[in-house]
Design a protein around this motif. Structure first.
Motif, PDB file in Angstrom:
ATOM      1  N   ASP B 126       0.786  -1.130  -0.071  1.00 43.83           N
ATOM      2  CA  ASP B 126      -0.028  -0.112   0.002  1.00 43.83           C
ATOM      3  C   ASP B 126       0.706   1.348   0.015  1.00 43.83           C
ATOM      4  O   ASP B 126       0.431   2.201  -0.605  1.00 43.83           O
ATOM      5  CB  ASP B 126      -1.004   0.059   1.285  1.00 43.83           C
ATOM      6  N   ASN B 127       1.964   1.353   0.593  1.00 43.38           N
ATOM      7  CA  ASN B 127       2.738   2.270   1.033  1.00 43.38           C
ATOM      8  C   ASN B 127       4.265   2.163   1.041  1.00 43.38           C
ATOM      9  O   ASN B 127       4.608   1.022   1.161  1.00 43.38           O
ATOM     10  CB  ASN B 127       2.156   3.300   2.001  1.00 43.38           C
ATOM     11  N   PHE B 128       5.012   3.296   1.164  1.00 48.47           N
ATOM     12  CA  PHE B 128       6.440   3.112   1.190  1.00 48.47           C
ATOM     13  C   PHE B 128       6.809   2.666   2.665  1.00 48.47           C
ATOM     14  O   PHE B 128       7.860   2.256   3.087  1.00 48.47           O
ATOM     15  CB  PHE B 128       7.114   4.536   1.036  1.00 48.47           C
ATOM     16  N   THR B 130       5.357   0.639   4.626  1.00 50.02           N
ATOM     17  CA  THR B 130       5.364  -1.058   4.821  1.00 50.02           C
ATOM     18  C   THR B 130       6.633  -1.495   3.937  1.00 50.02           C
ATOM     19  O   THR B 130       7.058  -2.582   4.390  1.00 50.02           O
ATOM     20  CB  THR B 130       4.172  -1.658   4.426  1.00 50.02           C
ATOM     21  N   ILE B 154       5.112   3.245  -8.875  1.00 50.77           N
ATOM     22  CA  ILE B 154       3.723   3.641  -8.136  1.00 50.77           C
ATOM     23  C   ILE B 154       2.615   3.009  -9.495  1.00 50.77           C
ATOM     24  O   ILE B 154       2.793   3.582 -10.481  1.00 50.77           O
ATOM     25  CB  ILE B 154       3.381   4.877  -7.799  1.00 50.77           C
ATOM     26  N   ARG B 159      -0.633   1.808  -5.833  1.00 51.28           N
ATOM     27  CA  ARG B 159       0.006   0.666  -5.005  1.00 51.28           C
ATOM     28  C   ARG B 159       1.442   0.692  -5.445  1.00 51.28           C
ATOM     29  O   ARG B 159       1.637   1.026  -6.740  1.00 51.28           O
ATOM     30  CB  ARG B 159      -0.713  -0.861  -4.987  1.00 51.28           C
ATOM     31  N   ILE B 160       2.321   0.430  -4.418  1.00 49.26           N
ATOM     32  CA  ILE B 160       3.634   0.479  -4.736  1.00 49.26           C
ATOM     33  C   ILE B 160       4.179  -0.914  -5.196  1.00 49.26           C
ATOM     34  O   ILE B 160       4.202  -1.876  -4.481  1.00 49.26           O
ATOM     35  CB  ILE B 160       4.499   0.857  -3.446  1.00 49.26           C
TER      36      ILE B 160
END
Lengths: 174, 174
Positions: B126-128, B130, B154, B159-160
């Protein structure tokens, strides 16, 4: 007096002739025969010791017949790939995978031990991640000593779809 | 003319007698010696014949067969030991990754090569935050020698995406 002196000379001549022509060569032969006998006796002793050790080791090995049969199946004299394919198919389905296909076998000699042949082939399955783990555990416990050279898989696009697992497996033979 | 007084007999000197009898004794000894050495040589010949037969018995083909078998097993055991020392258990990787996976990170692609002992793990999160946590989890694991993060992007959904190149210690696969 003359006769006696002559006789003495003749006797000495006979003694010398007998000594040089008969006794000495026979003595030398006898000596070399004795040497040969000693050598043969030693050789027999060495062989007896050696073979008794071999017999002891063979007896000792009989105690490990189970382990030896495992070694035999890990390193068979022939590649015998058809039974391997059957094993993979049977155990993959028992683990919950579906056997898809098997690729061409590449055979190479091991660099460090050229007497050992390494047979490498790609194989693919479909199924779940847990089925793959079960299958790997079966392969690792097998006496055939399978090596997993590579594993690759991606998560399916749809949740209902199964994973496709691409494995490269290798095994060995003489 | 008839001799009335008989002439005294000429006596041979005592040394001639001694020499004569000594030479006779020597002759006897020499003849006996020739006979004795002849007999001894015959005995030695018989003994060496017997020993040669015994040696043949000791070196029987059956004994060499068991020797050959034993050497074969010795070689096989050495080859098997070599294989078992280099045997890798790929399933242990999954156990390790299950332990180290961040609950909010989803892995979508797995690629493992045993030769280089390298794993490429692609996935998304979900993000940087995590992603960074996942990276730190891998870095903190002592059985992982090297971790490289690449292909960070991205996606359209926000989502990453990422790719980890992980080099575990080969000891973990034993």
């Amino acid at each position: 007096m003359i006769n006696k002196t002559l006789l003495i000379i003749i006797i000495f001549f006979i003694v010398l002739s007998l000594g040089l022509l008969l006794f000495l060569p026979k003595y030398q032969n006898f000596k070399s025969s004795q040497l040969a006998i000693k050598e043969t006796e030693q050789e027999i002793k060495q062989y007896q010791n050696y073979f008794s050790k071999i017999e002891q080791a063979s007896e000792e090995l009989k105690k490990y017949s189970d382990a030896l049969s495992k070694i035999d199946s890990a390193l068979p004299p022939e590649p015998t790939l058809i039974p391997v394919y059957y094993f993979l198919q049977k155990n993959s389905s028992q683990s919950g995978l579906v056997f898809k296909e098997i690729g061409a076998v590449k055979t190479t000699a091991l660099e460090e031990k050229p007497v050992i042949q390494k047979h490498t082939f790609p194989v693919s399955f479909s199924g779940s991640y847990f089925a793959l783990k079960n299958f790997l555990s079966v392969l690792e416990k097998s006496a055939r000593l399978f090596e997993i050279e590579s594993i690759s898989f991606s998560s399916p696009r749809e949740k209902e779809e199964s994973f496709i697992f691409n494995l490269t497996i290798s095994l060995h033979s003489y | 003319m008839v001799e009335i007084i008989p002439k005294p007999q000429i006596k041979s000197p005592s040394w001639t007698n001694v020499l004569f009898y000594s030479s006779l004794v020597l002759l006897m000894i020499t003849i006996m010696g020739v006979f004795i050495i002849n007999q001894l040589q015959k005995n030695a010949f018989n003994t060496s014949q017997k020993l040669a037969e015994e040696l043949e018995k000791v070196k029987s083909p059956e004994r060499f067969d068991s020797e050959k078998k034993l050497i074969g097993y010795q070689k096989k055991i050495a080859d098997f030991s070599y294989l078992i020392q280099n045997h890798k258990l790929a399933s242990k990787l999954f156990t390790l990754l299950e332990k180290l996976s961040h609950p909010k990170v989803q892995f979508t692609n797995f690629n493992f090569t045993a030769e280089k002992v390298k794993i490429i793990l692609k996935g998304e999160t979900d993000n940087f935050l995590t992603l960074g946590q996942q990276y730190l989890i891998f870095r903190a694991e002592p059985t992982i020698k090297e971790v490289n993060l690449s292909e960070v992007s991205i996606g359209k959904s926000g989502r990453i995406g990422f790719s980890f190149e992980i080099t575990p210690s080969s000891e973990i696969l034993k």
